[in-house]
Scaffold this active site. Structure first.
Site, short mmCIF file in Angstrom:
data_model
loop_
_atom_site.label_atom_id
_atom_site.label_comp_id
_atom_site.label_asym_id
_atom_site.label_seq_id
_atom_site.Cartn_x
_atom_site.Cartn_y
_atom_site.Cartn_z
N CYS A 12 0.87 -1.17 0.00
CA CYS A 12 0.00 0.00 0.00
C CYS A 12 0.91 1.22 0.00
O CYS A 12 1.70 1.40 0.93
CB CYS A 12 -0.89 -0.02 1.25
SG CYS A 12 -1.85 1.49 1.52
N CYS A 50 -0.63 3.73 -6.77
CA CYS A 50 -1.47 3.01 -5.80
C CYS A 50 -1.67 1.61 -6.35
O CYS A 50 -1.98 1.44 -7.54
CB CYS A 50 -2.81 3.71 -5.61
SG CYS A 50 -3.99 2.80 -4.58
#
Length: 270
Positions: free
Chosen positions: A76, A183
């Site tokens: 992440c 992302c």
């Protein structure tokens, strides 16, 4: 390594985006036990404060250590930016993270403006600012915050997610043909980007991170008869999340387990 001579690697994300990294890491390795934890009950992280993300990441990390993981990947970008260095100072086990693939994009496209699509927190964090400030003089980076996109992907609203991202892409086309997906969630839309915009050059950090982990940990090479194992743990029973996790997992391996854990680890009292 455990008694069977296998590494147990924990992978953590605020949602399901980290499964895109796992898919790459899976192809590159063999004989690894993977545990994936998706903290969906607190997703998305991109709009939370840095301190909130640190607290959630700390609890997720500790949970994976309790599961006997010998190394942890923060799959992440937001959690990496906010919490990875903080936790590295407190723990000796290897902690890996994600970084927008700006450098590989620049190597192949020197002197060209690059658009970086990421969460607002990733783009405003010190880690991203340091990455950009360390680039060659004259390098132009166009930050493109995509708040809400990860949540749409986690919720299996991929058509809406594509429409959202498509608008963002159209907005940057007058300035650049080079984009970085900062992302791990956004990587699930990469094939669609390439289909609709064949002239765009698209970069993400999944392969670079996977190869870095493989080299540092000296993990066995991937092979045709892959002997990796995968356990997926989600802390929500919400059907959209569960069904999507199952579908993505099947593209990695049909021999996985998917469990719903009765915990809200890292529950915030704010």
């Amino acid at each position: 390594m455990n008694s069977r001579g296998r590494y147990k690697i924990g992978i953590f994300d605020s949602g399901l985006g980290g499964l895109s990294v796992l898919r790459t890491l899976w192809k590159e390795t063999s004989n690894i036990d993977f545990i994936y934890f998706g903290d969906l009950i607190h997703a998305p992280y991109g709009q939370k404060s840095k301190q909130e993300v640190i607290e959630l990441s700390k609890h997720a990390f500790e949970y994976l250590i309790e599961k006997d993981c010998e190394t942890v990947l923060f799959a992440c970008n937001t959690a990496t930016s906010a919490a990875a260095d903080f936790l590295r100072k407190q723990h000796s086990i290897p902690i890996f993270g994600m970084e927008p693939a700006i450098k590989p994009a620049l190597v192949e496209n020197p002197g060209v403006k690059i658009a970086v699509f990421a969460t607002e927190l990733t783009l405003k964090e010190e880690k991203f600012k340091n990455l950009v400030s360390g680039l060659a003089i004259g390098t132009e980076i166009l930050p493109v915050p995509c708040e809400g996109l990860a949540k749409l992907i986690d919720s299996d609203n991929w058509e809406e997610a594509w429409n959202y991202l498509d608008t963002k892409i159209k907005n940057v086309l007058p300035e650049t043909q080079i984009i970085v997906l900062g992302c791990t969630h956004y990587v699930f839309l990469r094939e669609r980007i390439s289909y609709h915009y064949p002239n765009l050059k698209v970069y993400d950090g999944n392969l670079g991170t996977s190869l870095h982990m493989k080299n540092v940990l000296q993990l066995p090479d991937g092979c045709k008869e892959n002997k990796n194992q995968l356990d997926i743990l989600l802390n929500t029973p919400e059907s959209d999340y569960v069904h999507l996790a199952g579908r993505i997992a099947k593209t990695i391996t049909p021999n996985h387990t998917l469990s719903l854990i009765n915990t809200t680890i890292g529950k915030l009292h704010v």
